[in-house]
Write a protein that holds these residues in place. Structure first.
Motif, short mmCIF file in Angstrom:
data_model
loop_
_atom_site.label_atom_id
_atom_site.label_comp_id
_atom_site.label_asym_id
_atom_site.label_seq_id
_atom_site.Cartn_x
_atom_site.Cartn_y
_atom_site.Cartn_z
N GLU A 19 0.82 -1.19 -0.01
CA GLU A 19 -0.19 -0.06 0.16
C GLU A 19 0.82 1.10 -0.03
OE1 GLU A 19 -3.22 0.29 -0.37
OE2 GLU A 19 -3.80 -1.78 -0.35
N GLN A 20 2.00 1.22 0.82
CA GLN A 20 2.85 2.54 0.81
C GLN A 20 3.45 2.55 -0.58
OE1 GLN A 20 5.26 1.44 4.11
NE2 GLN A 20 3.75 2.31 5.74
N THR A 21 3.94 1.54 -1.10
CA THR A 21 4.51 1.82 -2.29
C THR A 21 3.82 1.94 -3.21
OG1 THR A 21 6.35 -0.05 -1.53
CG2 THR A 21 6.27 0.54 -3.90
N ALA A 22 2.69 1.56 -3.45
CA ALA A 22 1.64 1.84 -4.50
C ALA A 22 1.27 3.50 -4.13
CB ALA A 22 0.31 1.00 -4.33
N ALA A 23 1.01 3.95 -3.26
CA ALA A 23 0.54 5.24 -2.96
C ALA A 23 2.10 6.06 -3.37
CB ALA A 23 0.51 5.55 -1.31
N THR A 24 3.25 5.68 -2.94
CA THR A 24 4.25 6.35 -3.75
C THR A 24 4.41 6.39 -5.12
OG1 THR A 24 5.55 5.76 -1.73
CG2 THR A 24 6.98 6.55 -3.80
N ILE A 25 4.02 5.30 -5.89
CA ILE A 25 4.10 5.21 -7.10
C ILE A 25 3.05 6.22 -7.96
CG2 ILE A 25 3.68 3.83 -9.13
CD1 ILE A 25 4.63 1.47 -7.43
N SER A 75 11.65 6.06 -12.51
CA SER A 75 12.96 6.21 -12.24
C SER A 75 13.37 7.22 -11.01
CB SER A 75 13.92 6.71 -13.45
OG SER A 75 15.24 6.83 -13.00
N ALA A 76 12.35 8.29 -11.13
CA ALA A 76 12.48 9.21 -9.92
C ALA A 76 12.19 8.90 -8.55
CB ALA A 76 11.68 10.56 -10.20
N PHE A 95 10.46 -3.75 -13.64
CA PHE A 95 11.55 -2.74 -12.82
C PHE A 95 11.72 -3.35 -11.65
CE2 PHE A 95 8.72 -0.60 -15.72
CZ PHE A 95 9.31 0.63 -16.23
N THR A 96 12.78 -2.86 -10.89
CA THR A 96 13.16 -3.42 -9.58
C THR A 96 13.59 -2.15 -8.85
OG1 THR A 96 15.53 -3.56 -10.32
CG2 THR A 96 13.91 -5.44 -10.52
N GLN A 97 13.45 -2.54 -7.52
CA GLN A 97 13.88 -1.35 -6.33
C GLN A 97 14.64 -2.28 -5.40
OE1 GLN A 97 10.78 0.39 -3.94
NE2 GLN A 97 11.61 2.53 -4.90
N GLN A 104 13.78 -5.21 -3.00
CA GLN A 104 12.59 -5.18 -2.13
C GLN A 104 11.25 -5.25 -2.90
OE1 GLN A 104 13.41 -1.51 -0.05
NE2 GLN A 104 14.71 -2.50 1.35
N VAL A 105 11.23 -4.86 -4.29
CA VAL A 105 10.02 -4.69 -4.96
C VAL A 105 10.35 -4.98 -6.45
CG1 VAL A 105 8.13 -3.04 -5.82
CG2 VAL A 105 9.19 -2.60 -3.40
N HIS A 106 9.34 -5.70 -6.91
CA HIS A 106 9.51 -6.07 -8.19
C HIS A 106 8.19 -5.29 -8.91
CE1 HIS A 106 12.10 -10.00 -8.05
NE2 HIS A 106 12.79 -8.87 -7.91
N LEU A 107 8.32 -4.69 -9.86
CA LEU A 107 7.07 -3.79 -10.81
C LEU A 107 6.98 -4.62 -12.32
CD1 LEU A 107 5.05 -1.50 -10.39
CD2 LEU A 107 6.90 -0.06 -11.47
#
Length: 172
Positions: A19-25, A75-76, A95-97, A104-107
């Protein structure tokens, strides 16, 4: 640095991390977010299921060809486009992070009408709905992680028969 497959017990914080990552995206995408749908997929999206400790996120767009404007926004916020994967996965952008393991994340950016979009959600929902299917998948994942070690491609391929059978059953 070795990137050994590790399956860990379910962590109740995974949905919140999504949820936090989705909100950031969504914030980073700005007006581009109006055409996007974000879903939590993979084993971290299934309560109680052991998983690799990597949040899998699917970014759905009307057309995959619409992705180019999204690259700078992603990217930002430190999502790294894995361009070398495009030939192996022409139905999505990956994409990876962060850029290098441990990640931690695969997009996965995909078209909303794609088989990838439908199948990932269908498999996730089948696992959520069927505790026995989820338990069988957990056992298989652990066995394969031990067998395949650092061979992620082999691990993924070895799971495909189980996933395809589950998808066939769920489509009935």
């Amino acid at each position: 640095m070795a990137d050994t497959l590790q399956i860990v017990p379910y962590r109740p914080g995974w949905p919140q991390c999504f949820e936090q990552t989705a909100a950031t995206i969504l914030v980073a995408l700005g007006e581009l977010a109006d055409k996007a749908i974000i879903k939590h997929i993979g084993s971290t999206a299934v309560p109680g299921l052991p998983a690799k400790p990597i949040i899998d996120i699917m970014l759905g767009l009307p057309r995959l060809s619409d992705l180019e404007p999204y690259f700078a926004a992603l990217s930002a916020i430190d999502f790294n486009h894995q361009q070398q994967m495009a030939a192996a996965m022409p139905d999505r952008h990956y994409f990876t992070q962060p850029a290098h393991p441990p990640r931690q994340v695969h997009l996965h950016a995909v078209a909303l009408d794609s088989d990838f979009w439908r199948d990932k959600l269908l498999f996730r929902d089948a696992l959520r709905a069927d505790p026995q299917l989820s338990a069988n998948y957990a056992e298989l994942k652990q066995t394969l992680a031990e067998r395949y070690g650092e061979d992620r491609a082999g691990y993924t391929e070895a799971k495909s028969g189980f996933i395809n059978a589950a998808l066939t059953a769920a489509k009935r």
